[in-house]
Design a protein around this motif. Structure first.
Motif, PDB file in Angstrom:
ATOM      1  N   ALA A 186      47.915  56.038  32.609  1.00  0.00           N
ATOM      2  CA  ALA A 186      48.372  55.602  31.292  1.00  0.00           C
ATOM      3  C   ALA A 186      49.758  56.152  30.990  1.00  0.00           C
ATOM      4  N   GLY A 187      50.545  55.383  30.254  1.00  0.00           N
ATOM      5  CA  GLY A 187      51.914  55.785  29.941  1.00  0.00           C
ATOM      6  C   GLY A 187      52.219  55.684  28.459  1.00  0.00           C
ATOM      7  N   VAL A 188      53.206  56.482  28.027  1.00  0.00           N
ATOM      8  CA  VAL A 188      53.634  56.469  26.623  1.00  0.00           C
ATOM      9  C   VAL A 188      55.152  56.386  26.566  1.00  0.00           C
ATOM     10  N   LEU A 189      55.654  55.420  25.809  1.00  0.00           N
ATOM     11  CA  LEU A 189      57.087  55.302  25.571  1.00  0.00           C
ATOM     12  C   LEU A 189      57.423  55.999  24.262  1.00  0.00           C
ATOM     13  N   VAL A 190      58.440  56.867  24.303  1.00  0.00           N
ATOM     14  CA  VAL A 190      58.858  57.625  23.125  1.00  0.00           C
ATOM     15  C   VAL A 190      60.182  57.071  22.604  1.00  0.00           C
ATOM     16  N   LEU A 191      60.206  56.646  21.338  1.00  0.00           N
ATOM     17  CA  LEU A 191      61.414  56.123  20.712  1.00  0.00           C
ATOM     18  C   LEU A 191      61.975  57.177  19.760  1.00  0.00           C
ATOM     19  N   PRO A 192      63.189  57.662  20.009  1.00  0.00           N
ATOM     20  CA  PRO A 192      63.768  58.750  19.205  1.00  0.00           C
ATOM     21  C   PRO A 192      64.164  58.318  17.797  1.00  0.00           C
ATOM     22  N   ALA A 205      57.830  64.154  24.848  1.00  0.00           N
ATOM     23  CA  ALA A 205      57.558  63.540  26.151  1.00  0.00           C
ATOM     24  C   ALA A 205      56.962  64.569  27.104  1.00  0.00           C
ATOM     25  N   THR A 206      57.487  65.777  27.062  1.00  0.00           N
ATOM     26  CA  THR A 206      56.968  66.853  27.903  1.00  0.00           C
ATOM     27  C   THR A 206      55.530  67.191  27.533  1.00  0.00           C
ATOM     28  N   GLU A 207      55.245  67.249  26.219  1.00  0.00           N
ATOM     29  CA  GLU A 207      53.884  67.543  25.770  1.00  0.00           C
ATOM     30  C   GLU A 207      52.923  66.421  26.161  1.00  0.00           C
ATOM     31  N   LEU A 208      53.380  65.190  26.127  1.00  0.00           N
ATOM     32  CA  LEU A 208      52.548  64.061  26.530  1.00  0.00           C
ATOM     33  C   LEU A 208      52.222  64.141  28.023  1.00  0.00           C
ATOM     34  N   ALA A 209      53.207  64.573  28.818  1.00  0.00           N
ATOM     35  CA  ALA A 209      52.970  64.733  30.253  1.00  0.00           C
ATOM     36  C   ALA A 209      51.910  65.803  30.506  1.00  0.00           C
ATOM     37  N   LYS A 210      51.897  66.849  29.677  1.00  0.00           N
ATOM     38  CA  LYS A 210      50.879  67.901  29.813  1.00  0.00           C
ATOM     39  C   LYS A 210      49.487  67.353  29.546  1.00  0.00           C
ATOM     40  N   LEU A 211      49.416  66.288  28.752  1.00  0.00           N
ATOM     41  CA  LEU A 211      48.127  65.659  28.454  1.00  0.00           C
ATOM     42  C   LEU A 211      47.713  64.661  29.534  1.00  0.00           C
ATOM     43  N   GLY A 212      48.602  64.460  30.516  1.00  0.00           N
ATOM     44  CA  GLY A 212      48.294  63.571  31.619  1.00  0.00           C
ATOM     45  C   GLY A 212      48.976  62.223  31.576  1.00  0.00           C
ATOM     46  N   TYR A 213      49.767  61.970  30.526  1.00  0.00           N
ATOM     47  CA  TYR A 213      50.440  60.678  30.397  1.00  0.00           C
ATOM     48  C   TYR A 213      51.798  60.677  31.104  1.00  0.00           C
ATOM     49  N   ILE A 214      52.146  59.549  31.679  1.00  0.00           N
ATOM     50  CA  ILE A 214      53.509  59.341  32.164  1.00  0.00           C
ATOM     51  C   ILE A 214      54.327  58.972  30.933  1.00  0.00           C
ATOM     52  N   ALA A 215      55.350  59.753  30.613  1.00  0.00           N
ATOM     53  CA  ALA A 215      56.098  59.547  29.366  1.00  0.00           C
ATOM     54  C   ALA A 215      57.572  59.274  29.650  1.00  0.00           C
ATOM     55  N   PHE A 216      58.142  58.380  28.849  1.00  0.00           N
ATOM     56  CA  PHE A 216      59.554  58.030  29.013  1.00  0.00           C
ATOM     57  C   PHE A 216      60.228  57.971  27.651  1.00  0.00           C
ATOM     58  N   VAL A 217      61.351  58.691  27.524  1.00  0.00           N
ATOM     59  CA  VAL A 217      62.151  58.665  26.293  1.00  0.00           C
ATOM     60  C   VAL A 217      63.191  57.562  26.427  1.00  0.00           C
ATOM     61  N   ALA A 218      63.137  56.588  25.545  1.00  0.00           N
ATOM     62  CA  ALA A 218      64.051  55.443  25.598  1.00  0.00           C
ATOM     63  C   ALA A 218      65.429  55.789  25.046  1.00  0.00           C
TER      64      ALA A 218
END
Length: 253
Positions: free
Chosen positions: A46-52, A65-78
């Motif tokens: 699962a992935g999460v896109l982060v919009l600043p 995004a880093t905290e989301l990765a700790k939860l197991g998600y692939i995270a990307f800051v747009a």
């Protein structure tokens, strides 16, 4: 003081070490996002896109995004504005954010391009959520309005307004709005219009209010002077993060 400074530098270094800068483009415009990969990712990737927020790619977005990765998600800051278009101050930020709010199709396009990068990094295209803060919260709602291929969106103290002339179409992604109960930057008329929009769009939506919270209540650098309309609220920040996690448990796991 020296000990505190060293600790801050260590935390910043640790966070940055877990982020990878990703260059991509929107035609001739160079964009630069940030990818956070989990050490132990979820089986469904699962992935999460982060919009600043309106200042563009910032510490808050990277930290989350880093905290989301700790939860197991692939995270990307747009990167919505572009590599060479970082606002120098709030005046420039207001103009740039205003441009994308008005030209919402361009905003939606930049969000889609970032989603493409998230999938390219390994995220399951059928298990993605979008979250956003302030201006980014508006973007998260735009992702839902355009029915981008995401399971749900989360808006933290985001703008809710929309052009009244826009057609209201059915909304497929689930919507979670996390809102400061004392946020006077978001007019009551916008709130009522948004809720009516969600009803007409037959959306699966939720709106949670946090007591004593104003705009930017998740941003640690927003200060604590509530009278200015922008202030950090630790309790609201923690509660809203938990609400997001519960929402993800429903739509992504």
């Amino acid at each position: 003081m020296k000990t505190i400074t060293t600790l801050v530098l260590f935390i910043t270094f640790t966070m940055q070490a877990q982020l990878k800068t990703i260059s991509y483009t929107d035609e001739n415009q160079k964009l630069e996002g940030h990818l956070a990969l989990p050490q132990n990712g979820l089986p469904n990737k699962a992935g999460v896109l982060v919009l600043p927020a309106w200042m563009g790619v910032d510490y808050n977005a990277k930290e989350n995004a880093t905290e989301l990765a700790k939860l197991g998600y692939i995270a990307f800051v747009a990167d919505i504005y572009g590599q060479d278009k970082r606002p120098k101050d709030t005046n420039e930020a207001g103009k740039q954010a205003g441009y994308f709010k008005t030209n919402y199709k361009e905003y939606q396009k930049r969000i889609q391009l970032a989603l493409d990068q998230l999938v390219k990094a390994g995220a399951n295209p059928d298990k993605i959520a979008v979250i956003g803060y302030c201006f980014g919260g508006t973007g998260a709602i735009e992702a839902a309005r355009n029915n981008l291929n995401v399971q749900g969106v989360v808006s933290f103290h985001g703008g809710l307004g929309r052009d009244k002339e826009r057609t209201i179409a059915p909304i497929q992604p689930k919507v979670l709005i996390l809102h400061g109960a004392d946020d006077f930057f978001i007019p009551e008329t916008d709130i009522k219009a948004f809720q009516e929009e969600m009803r007409k769009a037959n959306a699966d939506w939720q709106m949670v209010y946090y007591a004593d919270a104003v705009h930017a209540f998740t941003h640690k650098d927003a200060g604590n002077d509530k009278s200015k309309g922008v202030a950090y609220n630790e309790k609201a920040a923690k509660r809203s993060w938990q609400a997001m996690k519960a929402f993800f448990d429903e739509i992504l796991k």
